[in-house]
Design a protein around this motif. Structure first.
Motif, PDB file in Angstrom:
ATOM      1  N   HIS A  80      75.790  51.906  55.463  1.00 58.19           N
ATOM      2  CA  HIS A  80      74.344  51.978  55.656  1.00 58.19           C
ATOM      3  C   HIS A  80      73.672  50.856  54.875  1.00 58.19           C
ATOM      4  O   HIS A  80      74.291  50.210  54.023  1.00 58.19           O
ATOM      5  N   LEU A  81      72.405  50.642  55.151  1.00 57.81           N
ATOM      6  CA  LEU A  81      71.541  49.770  54.360  1.00 57.81           C
ATOM      7  C   LEU A  81      70.551  50.637  53.599  1.00 57.81           C
ATOM      8  O   LEU A  81      70.098  51.669  54.109  1.00 57.81           O
ATOM      9  N   ASP A  82      70.192  50.217  52.384  1.00 53.94           N
ATOM     10  CA  ASP A  82      69.199  50.961  51.611  1.00 53.94           C
ATOM     11  C   ASP A  82      67.784  50.659  52.071  1.00 53.94           C
ATOM     12  O   ASP A  82      66.854  51.397  51.753  1.00 53.94           O
ATOM     13  N   ALA A  83      67.595  49.560  52.795  1.00 54.29           N
ATOM     14  CA  ALA A  83      66.279  49.187  53.310  1.00 54.29           C
ATOM     15  C   ALA A  83      66.487  48.343  54.554  1.00 54.29           C
ATOM     16  O   ALA A  83      67.526  47.708  54.729  1.00 54.29           O
ATOM     17  N   PHE A  84      65.475  48.330  55.411  1.00 55.27           N
ATOM     18  CA  PHE A  84      65.546  47.543  56.632  1.00 55.27           C
ATOM     19  C   PHE A  84      64.643  46.333  56.523  1.00 55.27           C
ATOM     20  O   PHE A  84      63.552  46.399  55.942  1.00 55.27           O
ATOM     21  N   ARG A  85      65.107  45.234  57.064  1.00 48.98           N
ATOM     22  CA  ARG A  85      64.387  43.972  56.963  1.00 48.98           C
ATOM     23  C   ARG A  85      62.947  44.126  57.458  1.00 48.98           C
ATOM     24  O   ARG A  85      62.701  44.704  58.498  1.00 48.98           O
TER      25      ARG A  85
END
Length: 216
Positions: free
Chosen positions: A127-132
């Motif tokens: 997963h990513l902790d934040a999205f661009r």
């Protein structure tokens, strides 16, 4: 400023250099020994006192927040200022925030952090902790509180960049990982024993109409 042991020099400059050159930093013995010990004891006390004080973690934010046991299986408890060990950690990270803002001009505004307990067999899929472009979580941190951890115990943090493996991090006691939240997909491999950590995120102020975006 927090009064650290006179023999302890916070590794803030090394973290800043690592972030500037590769976007992530892995630091052993990142905190004073007594602070790491107190945090470890605090988490174990919470679990022994009442494991229900840690709640099953979810994914998403706000209205999209939901529990999904196929994605992550840890239990968490947010840190607060009313406990001395938790307060010391939050003050330490506040000093890191000030240092990184001065050194790298990141504009970090707030910090949120929780204890995490992975029971044997638990994991967290990639997963990513934040999205661009969302400008919420900018910088992620993980501090590990696992004494005598060995490779056979699993539970590694695995980090990627454009689907390329860049780091496999054993969750060893006192090890701190800091990385750009939008840049590195990561996962936690299934653990073979109880795995303890503190996860956290620095955020920028994404306030609208003079209302400050809350830290969590």
């Amino acid at each position: 400023m927090h009064s650290f042991d006179s023999f302890f020099e916070p590794p803030f400059e090394r973290i800043a250099e690592d972030l500037a050159h590769r976007g992530y930093s892995i630091i052993d013995c990142a905190l004073p020994d007594d602070m790491t010990l107190q945090l470890s004891q605090r988490l174990l006390h919470l679990i022994r006192q009442d494991d229900e004080s840690l709640q099953v973690a979810g994914i998403g934010r706000g209205d999209q927040h939901a529990q999904n046991r196929f994605v992550r299986q840890d239990k968490i408890r947010w840190l607060e200022q009313d406990n001395s060990a938790e307060k010391a950690w939050l003050e330490y990270m506040s000093e890191l925030r000030v240092y990184l803002n001065r050194r790298l001009f990141l504009g970090l505004f707030s910090y949120e952090s929780h204890f995490a307990h992975y029971r044997p067999g638990a994991f967290y899929k990639t997963h990513l902790d934040a999205f661009r472009g969302q400008a919420n979580r900018i910088l992620s941190t993980v501090l590990y509180l696992n004494k005598h951890w060995q490779t056979k115990d699993g539970g590694e943090l695995v980090m990627y960049n454009d689907d390329q493996l860049i780091a496999t991090v054993l969750p060893a006691y006192g090890r701190l990982v800091v990385f750009l939240s939008e840049e590195f997909p990561h996962e936690v491999n299934p653990t073979q024993r109880n795995r303890y950590s503190i996860a956290g995120w620095f955020r920028v102020n994404t306030s609208n109409n003079d209302k400050v975006d809350p830290p969590r």
